[in-house]
Design a protein around this motif. Sequence first.
Motif, mmCIF file in Angstrom:
data_model
loop_
_atom_site.group_PDB
_atom_site.id
_atom_site.type_symbol
_atom_site.label_atom_id
_atom_site.label_comp_id
_atom_site.label_asym_id
_atom_site.label_seq_id
_atom_site.Cartn_x
_atom_site.Cartn_y
_atom_site.Cartn_z
ATOM 1 N N VAL A 90 17.528 -25.296 33.842
ATOM 2 C CA VAL A 90 17.287 -25.198 32.403
ATOM 3 C C VAL A 90 18.108 -26.275 31.712
ATOM 4 N N VAL A 91 17.442 -27.050 30.857
ATOM 5 C CA VAL A 91 18.097 -28.118 30.106
ATOM 6 C C VAL A 91 18.091 -27.751 28.626
ATOM 7 N N TYR A 92 19.269 -27.816 28.008
ATOM 8 C CA TYR A 92 19.417 -27.524 26.589
ATOM 9 C C TYR A 92 19.952 -28.747 25.857
ATOM 10 N N GLY A 93 19.636 -28.833 24.575
ATOM 11 C CA GLY A 93 20.312 -29.774 23.700
ATOM 12 C C GLY A 93 21.643 -29.207 23.256
ATOM 13 N N SER A 94 22.631 -30.066 23.125
ATOM 14 C CA SER A 94 23.966 -29.591 22.749
ATOM 15 C C SER A 94 24.000 -29.023 21.341
ATOM 16 N N ASP A 95 23.047 -29.404 20.488
ATOM 17 C CA ASP A 95 22.974 -28.813 19.155
ATOM 18 C C ASP A 95 22.588 -27.338 19.240
#
Length: 262
Positions: A90-95
């Motif tokens: 799973v890849v998330y944006g740091s925002d």
Amino acid sequence: MHHADPPSLPEEVRPYLDELVQRSTAVCGPHLRSIFAVGSIALDDYRHGRSDIDVTMVVDPTLPAPAVHELAESLTHPTLPCPAAGLELVVYGSDFTASPSGNAGYLLNLNTGPMLPPCADFDSSGAQSFWYVIDRSIAYQSGRLLAGEPVRQVLTAPTQHDLFTALAASVREHSTAEGHLNDNRVLNGCRSAVFCRTGRWLPKRKAAQSIATSEAGFRSLVEAAVQSFERPRSAALPLPTAEVRTFLNWVAERVADAAKAA
């Protein structure tokens, strides 16, 4: 970029995780903030031939969308052969990870490997969010850093409300029995029940031991689930469906009680 100490990881997956980090770094470059293992690796309960490899990645939101697609292509089995039952990345944006959320919120959800139905999803709007909320809670507690910034510098834990909502949804999902091995349904239920008691995530087998000790009525079912879990997925033992459902109803009550007390 900081890299994890290989001896801290299961030896069967060290070369694979090292290659995953190298490929991710090559694709994302300076946009990559952190990569960490969750799931069984984070909780020191990885079983080769049974467990998935669960990995979470945090990137700057400025990472171009084509790079996210390139990342999925670079890590998909068998382009990168997965030695485990599968990779769940799973890849998330740091925002997104900077604040607590009850949403799925991912940029990429990649399921790939020899025993997983392939999936590369770039739109989280229709996803069942409870999987991701629970994984982020486990990551905040025990995430095993593979590369980059420490987990708690890039990830915020879910709120208690969002977490108990996710736990209730998880128990409902496992109660349907569709697409889940019976042993895993029982052991996930044990882990949820123990979390409600202690506020800590335990490995599935340790959680099962706790429930088997304290709940005599479910002891034989839980012990049978552990015995099955020790076997490969293809050789999982049958468990009585009615007893599994009764147990999960009991777990649902524990989650509801804990949510009221929170």
